[in-house]
Design an enzyme around this catalytic site. Structure first.
Site: not given
Length: 667
Positions: A214-215, A245, A600, A35-36
């Site tokens: 973002d997020e 998420q 994770r 994503k980043t």
């Protein structure tokens, strides 16, 4: 110029996201899907295509994420161009808007920002003033209740509890009287200005032509409203997130913002990033099987080409101490056998109370560990003292800050005198600072106290002028001020040990370094303090990289992180899903929380649950989480740890153990 990004290195979905620059865009970025990288390449592509960098706004939730995004974009394009963009948190953007526009709402532009400890201190005082000293009311209860109603567009009058409502009302009035705002105010007032004042709305809408968030799954209704006010007629807005998420509903996040994005911005381009680069196929199969049980989610299935050698394990253990010992023993063995660093391991848990048995086990096995969520640097006594001085220099009307430093270090203004000053300020209807300067105060104070007060106001006036003049960096003025008031000697006198003295002196030095990094050249003290307050972020921005050892972390705090080896403990009914969440109908969010925990893991994943647990001093039977039943049994290996321990060790296991011991001796 940094290394130019190569669009050919991106996968097809990432390339599509990078090339789609106009109109509303929703990028559904699954866990570990790059994503980043996609977002930073997209912003770099904007600059390459001639978008004015001053019109680019990228909003994040933490200062750390904002810094990382800005640095990564700067590594892909001309650094000078990157510097012209605005990459910041929602709260930082609101400060920018309010510094220019807040006069419309009856505030002065040099408002102070109250962080958590400031709020608690003020509310404690107000609880006493409301005659509720003996009530079991904590400041945190008032803050939570007031925040909840405000973020729904209501006022303190809508709080059901009459005492909390009264304290919240007094708190709101006290903040306004001190020309101060808290974090909720930053969002609420900025959104109000954009919504209610057409010229303000037009100015800021023209300011930013391309907006990225973002997020996005973590936004609340207020942030969504703010975004809608900022986005112009062309709807050049790109939001990036993953509804799977969304785990912060308990603090106001609205999953509907991402699920119903089309109702806010018409005909968006929806792009799914589903190629996972983090997890093995075994881990992803479990994650996908679990999250499919959430109804109403945006359909997506993560896939990977990463084949792992280890399957997912589900371990049954008799109790939490045994569970903690099992995890510690495995980590100790793997560290010795596989030469994995301690930092490769993470233990995730649902509730903070679970950490106690884990910490004890780590200590017994002599395993270094890092607990995420330790005391904030900004909560240290000496840091709070110095920041209170700076706030008082910037805004003397901020009573709480002024009262904190009135007799710090001791200068002859006792707590009794301070009470007299507060009563007089109420009688005169003036701020504490204006009361200190009012000669009528002498009617209620002794000559000795008045002499101390005049000495203090003289000192403050001297430095108020120096800070306001801004002829040199504020850190230099502050250093001189601290020497004049003898703050170093005060620290020495009040420390019990040499170690404590060194720690407190180091904290003062660190604050001065922070000030220099935020404002290396002369500027407004108001802006510097805003930078410091916003850097004292509430978003659990622990410096994970700055600590060493096995990571013990809550599942909420683990979001965004990754580890080669992950243990998720306490996967039991009543704990995960948490009984409170089940009662409140938040089962979907609990399932998303486990999904976040599972994703994770890069290589190895172990889930464990206890058959018994002590609650309220009484041993109770525990059932495995209902979520385990949702993962097909062929996707994991079941291990009964207690039965396994009762078996004698095999010859191969004994040989492996002694081989690893010899290797350690030969190091």
């Amino acid at each position: 110029m940094g290394e130019k990004f190569d669009i050919r290195k991106l996968n097809p979905a990432q390339r599509e996201a990078v090339r789609t620059l106009d109109g509303p865009v929703l990028i559904l970025a699954g866990a570990g899907t790059g994503k980043t990288r996609t977002v930073t390449c997209r912003i770099a592509h904007m600059l390459e295509k001639g978008v004015d960098p001053r019109g680019i706004l990228a909003l994040t939730f933490t200062n750390k994420a904002a810094r990382e995004m800005a640095e990564r974009v700067a590594g892909l394009v001309e650094r000078d161009e990157a510097k012209k963009m605005t990459v910041c948190t929602f709260h930082s953007l609101c400060v920018r808007i309010l510094r220019r526009e807040i006069g419309r709402l009856g505030y002065k532009e040099n408002f102070s920002i109250f962080t958590g400890s400031d709020q608690s201190g003020l509310i404690k005082k107000l609880i006493i003033e409301q005659g509720a000293r003996h009530e079991k009311l904590e400041p945190a209860q008032v803050i939570a209740a007031y925040s909840a109603v405000r973020n729904r567009g209501l006022t303190y009058k809508q709080i059901d509890d009459t005492l909390i409502s009264a304290v919240a009302g007094a708190y709101q009035r006290a903040l306004k009287a001190q020309n101060a705002l808290d974090f909720d105010d930053l969002l609420i007032l900025a959104e109000r200005l954009l919504r209610c004042y057409p010229d303000v709305h037009e100015r800021w809408q023209k300011r930013y032509t391309h907006i990225t968030v973002d997020e996005f799954q973590d936004t609340n209704s207020l942030q969504m409203s703010l975004l809608r006010q900022l986005v112009g007629e062309n709807h050049n807005v790109c939001v990036v997130g993953d509804d799977d998420q969304s785990i912060y509903g308990w603090r106001g996040a609205q999953i509907s913002n991402i699920l119903e994005f089309e109702s806010y911005f018409p005909n968006p381009k929806v792009i799914k990033l589903e190629e996972n680069y983090r997890c093995t196929r075994q881990v992803l199969d479990c994650a996908n099987a679990l999250i499919r049980h959430n109804i109403g989610r945006r359909d997506k299935t993560l896939r990977t080409t990463k084949q792992g050698s280890d399957g997912v394990r589900l371990v049954s253990v008799s109790g939490p101490e045994r569970e903690a010992d099992f995890v510690a023993q495995e980590i100790e063995d793997a560290h010795a056998r596989d030469r994995r660093p301690w930092e490769a391991f993470a233990v995730l848990f649902r509730a903070n109370a679970q950490s106690r048995s884990l910490e004890l086990a780590m200590r017994e096995h002599h395993i270094p560990y890092r607990m995420i969520g330790s005391k904030s640097f900004f909560d240290r006594r000496e840091v709070k003292d110095i920041l209170s001085y700076l706030h008082a220099m910037d805004n003397p009307a901020a009573d709480l800050h002024l009262l904190r430093i009135l007799n710090t270090p001791p200068r002859g203004i006792s707590s009794t005198t301070a009470s007299v000053i507060i009563d007089k300020s109420r009688e005169l209807r003036k701020s504490v600072w204006d009361t200190l300067l009012d000669e009528r105060l002498a009617e209620d104070c002794s000559e000795r106290s008045m002499a101390a007060i005049r000495s203090f106001t003289s000192l403050m006036r001297k430095y108020l002028a120096q800070f306001a003049a801004a002829r040199e960096p504020h850190a230099a003025v502050l250093r001189r001020f601290l020497e004049e008031i003898g703050y170093g000697e005060y620290i020495m006198r009040t420390c019990k040990t040499e170690e404590e003295r060194l720690q407190r002196e180091a904290a003062v030095d660190e604050l001065l370094v922070t000030m220099n990094s935020l404002q290396p050249s002369p500027g407004k003290l108001t802006d510097l303090l805003a930078g410091i307050c916003l850097d004292d972020s509430r978003e659990e921005e622990d410096d994970l990289e700055g600590k060493s050892g096995v990571c013990l972390i809550t599942m909420h705090a683990a979001k965004g992180l990754e580890f080669p080896v992950v243990y998720i403990v306490g996967v039991e009914q009543g704990l995960l899903p948490h009984s409170r969440s089940v009662d409140e109908g938040n089962l979907d969010e609990e399932r998303r929380l486990l999904y976040v925990g599972i994703t994770r893991a890069q290589e190895k994943l172990t889930l464990s649950y206890c058959s018994k647990r002590v609650r309220y001093g009484k041993e109770e039977n525990c059932a495995p989480s209902e979520f385990i039943e949702e993962i097909p049994g062929n996707l994991y290996e079941f291990v009964d740890y207690d039965a396994l321990m009762a078996e004698p060790a095999t010859e191969e296991e004994c040989m492996n153990f002694f081989d690893s011991m010899r290797e350690l001796l030969n190091d």
